[in-house]
Design a protein around this motif. Sequence first.
Motif, mmCIF file in Angstrom:
data_model
loop_
_atom_site.group_PDB
_atom_site.id
_atom_site.type_symbol
_atom_site.label_atom_id
_atom_site.label_comp_id
_atom_site.label_asym_id
_atom_site.label_seq_id
_atom_site.Cartn_x
_atom_site.Cartn_y
_atom_site.Cartn_z
ATOM 1 N N PHE A 80 -3.360 -8.109 14.714
ATOM 2 C CA PHE A 80 -3.604 -6.708 14.380
ATOM 3 C C PHE A 80 -4.936 -6.280 14.991
ATOM 4 N N HIS A 81 -4.932 -5.163 15.713
ATOM 5 C CA HIS A 81 -6.149 -4.581 16.263
ATOM 6 C C HIS A 81 -6.321 -3.199 15.633
ATOM 7 N N ILE A 82 -7.433 -2.959 15.019
ATOM 8 C CA ILE A 82 -7.706 -1.659 14.419
ATOM 9 C C ILE A 82 -8.568 -0.853 15.378
ATOM 10 N N VAL A 83 -8.062 0.297 15.853
ATOM 11 C CA VAL A 83 -8.762 1.133 16.826
ATOM 12 C C VAL A 83 -9.070 2.473 16.161
ATOM 13 N N ALA A 84 -10.357 2.805 16.047
ATOM 14 C CA ALA A 84 -10.730 4.003 15.299
ATOM 15 C C ALA A 84 -12.009 4.619 15.831
ATOM 16 N N LYS A 85 -12.116 5.933 15.662
ATOM 17 C CA LYS A 85 -13.380 6.602 15.898
ATOM 18 C C LYS A 85 -14.293 6.315 14.710
ATOM 19 N N ALA A 86 -15.589 6.433 14.931
ATOM 20 C CA ALA A 86 -16.548 6.145 13.870
ATOM 21 C C ALA A 86 -16.303 6.993 12.633
ATOM 22 N N ASP A 87 -15.906 8.271 12.835
ATOM 23 C CA ASP A 87 -15.750 9.152 11.692
ATOM 24 C C ASP A 87 -14.384 9.061 11.022
ATOM 25 N N SER A 88 -13.485 8.203 11.533
ATOM 26 C CA SER A 88 -12.167 8.062 10.915
ATOM 27 C C SER A 88 -11.841 6.631 10.501
ATOM 28 N N LYS A 89 -12.754 5.680 10.764
ATOM 29 C CA LYS A 89 -12.453 4.292 10.428
ATOM 30 C C LYS A 89 -12.296 4.068 8.929
ATOM 31 N N SER A 90 -12.876 4.955 8.107
ATOM 32 C CA SER A 90 -12.764 4.778 6.658
ATOM 33 C C SER A 90 -11.350 5.039 6.155
ATOM 34 N N THR A 91 -10.481 5.632 6.993
ATOM 35 C CA THR A 91 -9.100 5.872 6.560
ATOM 36 C C THR A 91 -8.286 4.589 6.526
ATOM 37 N N VAL A 92 -8.791 3.527 7.163
ATOM 38 C CA VAL A 92 -8.126 2.224 7.127
ATOM 39 C C VAL A 92 -8.892 1.319 6.169
ATOM 40 N N THR A 93 -8.301 1.048 5.017
ATOM 41 C CA THR A 93 -8.979 0.219 4.017
ATOM 42 C C THR A 93 -8.759 -1.260 4.299
ATOM 43 N N ASN A 94 -9.536 -2.104 3.664
ATOM 44 C CA ASN A 94 -9.469 -3.533 3.918
ATOM 45 C C ASN A 94 -8.133 -4.172 3.534
ATOM 46 N N ASN A 95 -7.431 -3.570 2.571
ATOM 47 C CA ASN A 95 -6.179 -4.179 2.130
ATOM 48 C C ASN A 95 -4.964 -3.682 2.918
ATOM 49 N N MET A 96 -5.131 -2.678 3.784
ATOM 50 C CA MET A 96 -3.993 -2.142 4.525
ATOM 51 C C MET A 96 -3.385 -3.133 5.526
ATOM 52 N N PRO A 97 -4.178 -3.921 6.295
ATOM 53 C CA PRO A 97 -3.548 -4.911 7.177
ATOM 54 C C PRO A 97 -2.705 -5.935 6.417
ATOM 55 N N SER A 98 -3.193 -6.395 5.262
ATOM 56 C CA SER A 98 -2.429 -7.345 4.459
ATOM 57 C C SER A 98 -1.125 -6.729 3.986
ATOM 58 N N ALA A 99 -1.192 -5.471 3.539
ATOM 59 C CA ALA A 99 0.017 -4.784 3.089
ATOM 60 C C ALA A 99 0.979 -4.547 4.243
ATOM 61 N N GLN A 100 0.439 -4.266 5.449
ATOM 62 C CA GLN A 100 1.287 -4.073 6.618
ATOM 63 C C GLN A 100 2.005 -5.356 7.005
ATOM 64 N N LEU A 101 1.291 -6.477 6.975
ATOM 65 C CA LEU A 101 1.919 -7.767 7.258
ATOM 66 C C LEU A 101 3.038 -8.040 6.263
ATOM 67 N N SER A 102 2.784 -7.729 4.996
ATOM 68 C CA SER A 102 3.796 -7.914 3.968
ATOM 69 C C SER A 102 5.015 -7.044 4.227
ATOM 70 N N ALA A 103 4.800 -5.786 4.666
ATOM 71 C CA ALA A 103 5.918 -4.885 4.965
ATOM 72 C C ALA A 103 6.760 -5.415 6.122
ATOM 73 N N LEU A 104 6.103 -5.938 7.164
ATOM 74 C CA LEU A 104 6.828 -6.531 8.286
ATOM 75 C C LEU A 104 7.673 -7.714 7.833
ATOM 76 N N ASN A 105 7.060 -8.625 7.090
ATOM 77 C CA ASN A 105 7.774 -9.828 6.664
ATOM 78 C C ASN A 105 8.900 -9.519 5.691
ATOM 79 N N THR A 106 8.702 -8.532 4.817
ATOM 80 C CA THR A 106 9.764 -8.144 3.891
ATOM 81 C C THR A 106 10.958 -7.568 4.641
#
Length: 261
Positions: A80-106
């Motif tokens: 997973f690569h997170i690509v963001a502008k400085a003023d929008s990086k806060s829209t991606v929280t720390n638990n979102m990659p884990s939840a995304q991995l779970s969604a893929l595997n489910t």
Amino acid sequence: MHLLLLLTSLGLLVAASDSSSQHKPFDCGTDTSHASDDYLKTVQALHDNKNSGSPAARAAIAARDQAAASTGSISIDTVFHIVAKADSKSTVTNNMPSAQLSALNTAYKPYNIHFNLINGTYNTLNLYFQTDLSGGVLGRCTLPSAIANGKSDPTIYANDGCNINANTMPSGALQGYNSGMTAVHETGHWLGLLHMFEGYSCDGPGDYIDDTPAESTATDGCPGDPIHNYMDYSVDSCYQGFTELQVARMRSMWGLYRDGN
């Protein structure tokens, strides 16, 4: 998996555009215009069931037959690569990659396909989650292509992967599309699937798979069948799965193009 480390060490790079929390029609930037000649010959051969023609076509038939005889697990290394502008990086929280991995595997678990979050090569799935993805699409992905024996430019490794609107990750800001299903859809492309409405016609080969319905248009929202298929367009809550032959196609393409390369 050190997800906090992933968010920082994979780089918060600069992109440009506007993110919206409002419902938008699903759009994906992957179609046959992005496919190599080798890929197109392969899906045509698999669709026509012809064990003749080019070496690629014959290899596709052999890979399909081998995949059909196997029910073994496919394990795909994923980055997973997170690509963001400085003023929008806060829209991606720390638990979102884990939840995304779970969604893929489910989503892929019923088909015995599993994703491991690490680093790797051409059989590693690179997902670039961009908070400001350009082009007006929710995602776009590379289709598999021959890379062995000098057939392709080695830069295909560097360009391989999927670019996905980060707001489609679970709990993201894009309403209707924030359960992680965009990554599921785009990963289907990476594994060799096309849209069911490919060609936008009820005639012709469509996605080159026989047990998916031909469609002249993409669906929008959740109007009715066949929006439950991951390779159509719909809101996340409507998606349910792949067809039997779509699963066979992913396995064929994995064995032919990606496994071991």
